[in-house]
Each structure stands twice: as C-alpha cells, then as structure tokens.
Enzyme design. Structure first.
Site, short mmCIF file in Angstrom:
data_model
loop_
_atom_site.label_atom_id
_atom_site.label_comp_id
_atom_site.label_asym_id
_atom_site.label_seq_id
_atom_site.Cartn_x
_atom_site.Cartn_y
_atom_site.Cartn_z
N LYS A 9 -0.91 4.94 4.65
CA LYS A 9 -1.86 4.02 5.29
C LYS A 9 -1.51 3.86 6.77
CE LYS A 9 -4.05 -0.50 4.73
NZ LYS A 9 -5.38 0.08 5.06
N THR A 69 -7.74 -6.10 4.13
CA THR A 69 -7.88 -7.12 3.08
C THR A 69 -7.03 -8.35 3.40
OG1 THR A 69 -8.17 -5.32 1.51
CG2 THR A 69 -7.71 -7.49 0.58
N HIS A 107 0.82 -1.21 0.00
CA HIS A 107 0.00 0.00 0.00
C HIS A 107 0.86 1.26 0.00
CE1 HIS A 107 -3.20 -2.79 1.22
NE2 HIS A 107 -4.05 -1.85 0.80
N HIS A 108 0.18 2.38 -0.32
CA HIS A 108 0.76 3.73 -0.20
C HIS A 108 1.27 3.95 1.24
CE1 HIS A 108 -2.85 5.11 2.03
NE2 HIS A 108 -3.45 4.16 1.31
N1 NDP Z 1 -12.91 -0.94 2.11
C1 NDP Z 1 -12.17 -0.48 1.09
O1 NDP Z 1 -12.32 -0.88 -0.07
C2 NDP Z 1 -11.14 0.57 1.38
C3 NDP Z 1 -10.93 0.94 2.67
N2 NDP Z 1 -10.02 1.89 2.95
C4 NDP Z 1 -9.95 2.27 4.36
O2 NDP Z 1 -10.72 3.47 4.50
C5 NDP Z 1 -10.15 4.26 5.54
C6 NDP Z 1 -9.85 5.64 4.99
O3 NDP Z 1 -8.84 5.54 4.03
P1 NDP Z 1 -8.31 6.82 3.24
O4 NDP Z 1 -9.45 7.53 2.62
O5 NDP Z 1 -7.20 6.37 2.41
O6 NDP Z 1 -7.74 7.68 4.47
P2 NDP Z 1 -7.57 9.26 4.59
O7 NDP Z 1 -6.55 9.45 5.66
O8 NDP Z 1 -7.33 9.85 3.25
O9 NDP Z 1 -8.99 9.76 5.10
C7 NDP Z 1 -9.43 9.53 6.40
C8 NDP Z 1 -10.52 10.54 6.75
O10 NDP Z 1 -10.90 10.31 8.12
C9 NDP Z 1 -10.85 11.54 8.82
N3 NDP Z 1 -10.44 11.36 10.22
C10 NDP Z 1 -9.27 10.89 10.67
N4 NDP Z 1 -9.24 10.90 12.01
C11 NDP Z 1 -10.41 11.44 12.40
C12 NDP Z 1 -10.98 11.74 13.67
N5 NDP Z 1 -10.32 11.49 14.81
N6 NDP Z 1 -12.23 12.26 13.70
C13 NDP Z 1 -12.89 12.52 12.55
N7 NDP Z 1 -12.41 12.25 11.32
C14 NDP Z 1 -11.18 11.73 11.26
C15 NDP Z 1 -9.81 12.36 8.09
O11 NDP Z 1 -9.98 13.73 8.35
P3 NDP Z 1 -8.74 14.67 8.82
O12 NDP Z 1 -8.16 15.23 7.58
O13 NDP Z 1 -9.41 15.69 9.68
O14 NDP Z 1 -7.77 13.81 9.58
C16 NDP Z 1 -10.06 11.97 6.65
O15 NDP Z 1 -11.09 12.74 6.09
C17 NDP Z 1 -8.94 3.49 6.05
O16 NDP Z 1 -9.31 2.72 7.16
C18 NDP Z 1 -8.58 2.58 4.88
O17 NDP Z 1 -7.90 1.44 5.27
C19 NDP Z 1 -9.30 2.51 1.99
C20 NDP Z 1 -9.44 2.16 0.68
C21 NDP Z 1 -10.37 1.14 0.27
O1 LIG Z 2 -5.88 2.08 3.06
C1 LIG Z 2 -6.07 1.70 1.88
O2 LIG Z 2 -5.68 2.35 0.91
C2 LIG Z 2 -6.80 0.46 1.67
N1 LIG Z 2 -7.30 -0.15 2.69
C3 LIG Z 2 -8.08 -1.34 2.68
C4 LIG Z 2 -7.37 -2.43 3.45
O3 LIG Z 2 -6.81 -2.15 4.53
O4 LIG Z 2 -7.39 -3.57 3.02
C5 LIG Z 2 -8.52 -1.74 1.30
C6 LIG Z 2 -7.53 -1.46 0.22
O5 LIG Z 2 -6.51 -2.38 0.33
C7 LIG Z 2 -7.02 -0.03 0.29
#
Ligand code: NDP
Ligand SMILES: O=C(O)C1=N[C@H](C(=O)O)C[C@H](O)C1
Length: 266
Positions: free
Chosen positions: A159, A166, A155-156
């Site tokens: 993360k 996954t 991953h990037h």
């Molecule tokens: N199920 C799937 O297919 C996928 C799941 N994911 C998961 O989704 C989640 C988000 O990923 P991603 O979008 O890359 O992460 P980002 O860090 O880009 O986004 C996270 C968001 O959550 C907010 N956030 C963080 N901490 C808090 C807090 N304490 N209170 C309120 N809001 C908060 C952040 O806001 P702020 O800027 O204020 O911190 C931001 O808007 C992760 O758990 C990732 O693993 C990711 C990709 C695919």
């Molecule tokens: O944080 C991500 O980017 C992703 N998170 C999910 C995971 O933890 O499996 C899904 C996907 O891999 C992207």
C-alpha cells in the site's frame, strides 16, 4: 435498457482486476475501454490475466474519452493519477466512481466544485466494503459517548498511502459527533518519533503494514473501566465489489459529488 458504459483505470492492479471482472460479469454494465499506461493500443483481452473482452486500452485519458463514448469512469490508481483522471472525466461529461485513496481535502473541494459546474454525479469512496461503512458509522455513533479513540488500520505492505483513506474518513465522521479533546497525558513525550501515531483532531491513527494482510481496521474506544472495539476485515478484494456496483448504479442518477459510500447506503 441500455447498458452502463464503463472505463476502468488501473485494470492490472489488485482492485482494477476485480473491477474489470465485475463489469464483465454484470449484465447491465459494459466495459468500453481500459486505461493502462503500459498497454495503450492493445485490447483488454490481450493483457495477461484479464477476461476475454475486445475493448480497447488507452494510455492517455484525453485520447480515450475523446474516442470512446462512456458513462462512468472507475478509477483505482494512485492519488495523482486519480485526480487527473477524475477532472478529465468530468470535463468529458463522464461520471467518476473513485476508489483511489490519498486525495487531499483540497482535491475533494476542487472536484466538488467541478462536479457542480458540470451538473454530473461523482462518487469518491475510500472504502467500498459495506462492512467497513458500517464500522465507520458505528464508530461515529460511539464517539459521542466515548471521545477517547484510537484508530488502528492494518494493510498489506504494497500500500502506497498512509494513513489509509478509510482511517481518515473514519476520523472525519467521528469528528462530527466527538467533543474535541487532545488525548493522552498532557505532558506525554515521544522518545521515538511516531510512537503515538498520527494526530488528527487530538485522536490518533496508527498504520500497520505487513505482508499477509489485506485491509483491516480496528477502532478502539476507551473509558473508565470499559472499552469498546469495532473491527472490520476485508480478506479479499471481492469484498469491495458490491460497493463498486452500487456506486456505479447510483452515480448515474446523481448530479453532486458524494464523498463516502455511507451517503448512498439505504
Ligand atoms: N475504495 C476502496 O474500497 C479501495 C480502494 N483502494 C485504493 O485503490 C487504489 C489502488 O489500489 P490497488 O489496486 O491495491 O493498487 P495497485 O498498485 O495494485 O494498482 C494500481 C494501478 O494503478 C496503476 N498506476 C500506478 N501509477 C500509475 C501512473 N502513474 N499512471 C497510470 N497508472 C498508474 C498501476 O499500473 P502500473 O502497474 O503500471 O504501475 C496499477 O494498475 C489505491 O489508492 C488503494 O488505496 C484499494 C482497495 C479498496
Ligand atoms: O490499499 C488498500 O488495499 C485499501 N485502501 C483503501 C484505504 O486506503 O482505506 C480501502 C481499503 O482499506 C483497502
């Protein structure tokens, strides 16, 4: 037909932005609010980079769900916040679709009980990409014949959780078909801690974090004189959105918690 009223939590995040766009562009969905700790009191359209939607932004979920009538909460935040949001949503009669990863087994059990108590649907999907679901299912099939398996998730480097949701879900599915064994040499020793990765039921998970990567996973099965490798790559976050849409549509018809999109894919 009435539109499905949706709240998105984490709308400025990498995934949240895509989810807001998806809701905005899907005829049968309506964004009724967003949850963002830094922009409470504003409108979605006032947040840089988000579409021109007049929906209100709240920083507190209790306030949001007391004031706004919603059907579904899409959570894309962090495990601690996601857990709090999911519990609050269920308590307000709102169906959660959770993409946030890093929930513990105990968290999922707690949510399962609350979902049953409230007689609502709830979907927790560690990965919304259909290709990733297939990779997990194929891994589960392969593990019956190839019990020696190592999962390499990549991953990037922004993360927060490791291993990825996954990878954990893949291991969970594999455990259902694999004859349990501890892999590697019985006397193997790590001369550098962590060299063999995380141990889950005798399998190994390795987490790679590098700039440039998005979300990738390779499941390697080894046997005498042969090897099978199953690999999935997400090159952008749009790859997850058809799964988010499917989850929102399905959660409206459910009254149980489902952990993993494989349970609703036909
Ligand atoms: N199920 C799937 O297919 C996928 C799941 N994911 C998961 O989704 C989640 C988000 O990923 P991603 O979008 O890359 O992460 P980002 O860090 O880009 O986004 C996270 C968001 O959550 C907010 N956030 C963080 N901490 C808090 C807090 N304490 N209170 C309120 N809001 C908060 C952040 O806001 P702020 O800027 O204020 O911190 C931001 O808007 C992760 O758990 C990732 O693993 C990711 C990709 C695919
Ligand atoms: O944080 C991500 O980017 C992703 N998170 C999910 C995971 O933890 O499996 C899904 C996907 O891999 C992207």
């Amino acid at each position: 037909m009435e539109k499905i009223k949706i709240v998105v939590a984490g709308p400025r995040g990498r995934m949240g932005r895509e989810a807001v766009k998806l809701v905005h562009e899907t005829g049968e969905f309506e964004l009724v609010a967003a949850l963002d700790r830094k922009h409470g009191g504003m409108l979605v359209k006032d947040i840089e980079g988000l579409p021109a939607i007049d929906a209100p932004v709240y920083s507190d979920i209790e306030e949001c769900l007391s004031l706004v009538r919603a059907d579904v909460l899409i959570d894309l935040t962090t495990p601690e916040v996601g857990m709090k949001h999911t519990v609050a949503a269920l308590n307000h009669g709102v169906r959660p679709v959770v993409g946030t990863t890093g929930f513990s087994k105990e968290d999922i059990q707690e949510l399962e009980a609350l979902t049953a108590e409230k007689d609502l649907g709830c979907i927790i999907a560690p990965n919304f990409a259909v290709g990733a679901i297939l990779m997990m299912k194929f891994s589960q099939m392969a593990a019956k014949y190839f019990p020696d398996v190592e999962i390499i998730e990549m991953h990037h480097d922004q993360k927060l959780d490791a291993p990825s949701g996954t990878a954990v879900k893949t291991a969970d599915l594999i455990m259902e078909t694999r004859t349990k064994k501890t892999q590697g040499h019985p006397s193997e020793k790590e001369t550098l801690a962590g060299a063999r990765g995380a141990n889950i039921d005798g399998m190994r998970i390795h987490s790679v974090r590098l700039p440039g990567l998005v979300a990738h996973q390779q499941v390697m099965f080894g046997s005498d004189g042969q090897m099978l490798t199953l690999r999935h790559d997400s090159f952008n976050r749009a790859s997850f959105m058809s799964g988010v849409k499917l989850a929102v549509e399905n959660v409206m018809k459910m009254n149980v918690l489902v952990y993993g999109l494989e349970n609703i894919l036909e």
